[in-house]
Motif scaffolding. Sequence first.
Motif, PDB file in Angstrom:
ATOM      1  N   PRO A 223      59.765  61.728   8.769  1.00  0.00           N
ATOM      2  CA  PRO A 223      60.728  60.965   7.967  1.00  0.00           C
ATOM      3  C   PRO A 223      61.752  61.890   7.326  1.00  0.00           C
ATOM      4  CG  PRO A 223      58.675  61.220   6.772  1.00  0.00           C
ATOM      5  CD  PRO A 223      58.439  61.797   8.144  1.00  0.00           C
TER       6      PRO A 223
ATOM      7  N   THR B 123      65.072  57.970   5.385  1.00  0.00           N
ATOM      8  CA  THR B 123      63.918  57.086   5.553  1.00  0.00           C
ATOM      9  C   THR B 123      63.489  56.518   4.211  1.00  0.00           C
ATOM     10  OG1 THR B 123      63.166  58.476   7.392  1.00  0.00           O
ATOM     11  CG2 THR B 123      61.578  56.920   6.480  1.00  0.00           C
TER      12      THR B 123
ATOM     13  N   ALA C 105      60.088  52.755   5.798  1.00  0.00           N
ATOM     14  CA  ALA C 105      59.250  53.520   6.722  1.00  0.00           C
ATOM     15  C   ALA C 105      59.570  53.164   8.166  1.00  0.00           C
ATOM     16  CB  ALA C 105      57.775  53.245   6.430  1.00  0.00           C
ATOM     17  N   GLY C 106      59.575  54.184   9.014  1.00  0.00           N
ATOM     18  CA  GLY C 106      59.820  53.980  10.432  1.00  0.00           C
ATOM     19  C   GLY C 106      61.274  54.073  10.837  1.00  0.00           C
ATOM     20  N   SER C 107      62.183  54.051   9.864  1.00  0.00           N
ATOM     21  CA  SER C 107      63.608  54.148  10.181  1.00  0.00           C
ATOM     22  C   SER C 107      64.116  55.555   9.896  1.00  0.00           C
ATOM     23  CB  SER C 107      64.412  53.140   9.349  1.00  0.00           C
ATOM     24  OG  SER C 107      64.325  53.445   7.965  1.00  0.00           O
TER      25      SER C 107
ATOM     26  N   THR D 188      64.074  58.428  11.436  1.00  0.00           N
ATOM     27  CA  THR D 188      63.126  59.527  11.610  1.00  0.00           C
ATOM     28  C   THR D 188      63.641  60.520  12.648  1.00  0.00           C
ATOM     29  OG1 THR D 188      61.901  58.280  13.284  1.00  0.00           O
ATOM     30  CG2 THR D 188      61.146  58.094  11.000  1.00  0.00           C
TER      31      THR D 188
ATOM     32  N   SER E 135      50.942  63.918   9.983  1.00  0.00           N
ATOM     33  CA  SER E 135      50.874  62.738   9.139  1.00  0.00           C
ATOM     34  C   SER E 135      49.434  62.494   8.730  1.00  0.00           C
ATOM     35  CB  SER E 135      51.396  61.511   9.894  1.00  0.00           C
ATOM     36  OG  SER E 135      52.759  61.662  10.181  1.00  0.00           O
TER      37      SER E 135
ATOM     38  N   ARG F 245      49.877  55.448  10.021  1.00  0.00           N
ATOM     39  CA  ARG F 245      50.633  54.501  10.838  1.00  0.00           C
ATOM     40  C   ARG F 245      49.813  53.250  11.113  1.00  0.00           C
ATOM     41  NH1 ARG F 245      55.078  57.003  12.112  1.00  0.00           N
ATOM     42  NH2 ARG F 245      55.091  59.261  12.146  1.00  0.00           N
TER      43      ARG F 245
ATOM     44  N   THR G 259      50.913  49.330  10.365  1.00  0.00           N
ATOM     45  CA  THR G 259      50.912  48.342  11.437  1.00  0.00           C
ATOM     46  C   THR G 259      50.015  47.168  11.110  1.00  0.00           C
ATOM     47  OG1 THR G 259      51.298  50.097  13.037  1.00  0.00           O
ATOM     48  CG2 THR G 259      50.480  48.002  13.892  1.00  0.00           C
TER      49      THR G 259
END
Length: 434
Positions: free
Chosen positions: A298, A302, A307-309, A311, A401, A406, A410
């Motif tokens: 990240p 981010t 989260a997840g964008s 990166t 991580s 993750r 999810t």
Amino acid sequence: MAISVSISHITPITLFYLLLLLLLSSTITTTTTTSALNITSILSSFQNLTSFSSLLCSTSVAPDLTRRDPVTLLAVPNSYLSTSPSSDLTRRLPPSSLGDILRYHVLLQYFSWSDLRQIPPSGVLVTTLLQTTGRVHSNFGAVNITRDPLTNSITIQSPAPFSPSNVTVLSLIKTLPYNITILAVDSLLVPYDFNLLASETRPPLGLNITKALIDGHNFNVAASMLAASGVVDEFEADEGGAGITLFVPTDDAFGDLPGNVKLQSLPADKKAVVLKFHVLHSYYPLGSLESIVNPVQPTLATEDNGAGSFTLNISRVNGSVAIDTGIVQASVTQTVFDQNPVAIFGVSKVLLPREIFGKDSAGVTSKPGNAVVGTTVQPPETSPSPENSAGFSGPASHLSSPPGFREEITSKGGRYRMQSCIVTVCCIGLVLVV
């Protein structure tokens, strides 16, 4: 006439259920949004943790925690903190060294009380906030959590064999499901082979990043953009705590941008996001980047966008550090500045986030013969997953991580999407019945 009566009868009920649907959907959406956690505010309601809370504030660790989720915090009650050996550490260590010890008490994984009871006797290895600073060797910034099958007592210590420092979990203080757990432990935990005076050698905070870039030559465009955007002040403020790592494009990299990339034409807020996309919120020396395990990292962008964008995919390709954004692959060409807690590296290309410069995005215009940089670049070779990488004696990695991070995101997202679908179907069904 019959139609008129039917409409007047159904319309209010229909509107009621539509409003109910919107309200429930809004509630679910709000639930999925993780707000910044104010750890000191949570701790303030526990009188036996006031001293530990004060330490978090005085060592600048508390601001670091607002950016982390999920976490498990190992807090030392006042009565244990005031006795040896904890009292010796708090009395004689400088704030910088004490801050790193406190970061060792921040586990980057959520553990409920039932999770702890299910830990196998062999233990589990968990990354801490200290590991992300790059100031520890190997995986000495992680902790090993073990459970005694006879007494169910939970012990936490360094993964190093014969580590002299360990703590026992006393009780569960507070839990906010899937976000934070606070556990009381009976002492401060010191990392193995941790130089208690190492942090005293760190340079004074307040490095002038713009000046460092100008002195480094060939970074005038980046220095000008940072100064004009105002984000450089935020970068310099982040030099405390875990530090920062900047990837700065050379002047040639800006000159090589294709004509369909309208970087300078972006609105100020998007331009700031692009600049933040070039920064990791931790100090990573070159050796840490070269020995990467988990390549997806990240950025400061981010933290602002979720989260997840935004990166970066960081890997080792042909002997050098490669950085892939999804549409651009750049390489580290030089070290501009590297002194804990700030690392600045020159990179061969401007790092264009796919969220802004991807296909059909506002930052790119389609012109014949002008492809976006990096669209034909092959993806970098990925590093082995943690379970396939070298063991305890293997190469150091400061970029892995936390286990289960993750999967946790999810699983929560899946649950909320399922709840949203169920609520929607029920409301539509009620409307149709009426």
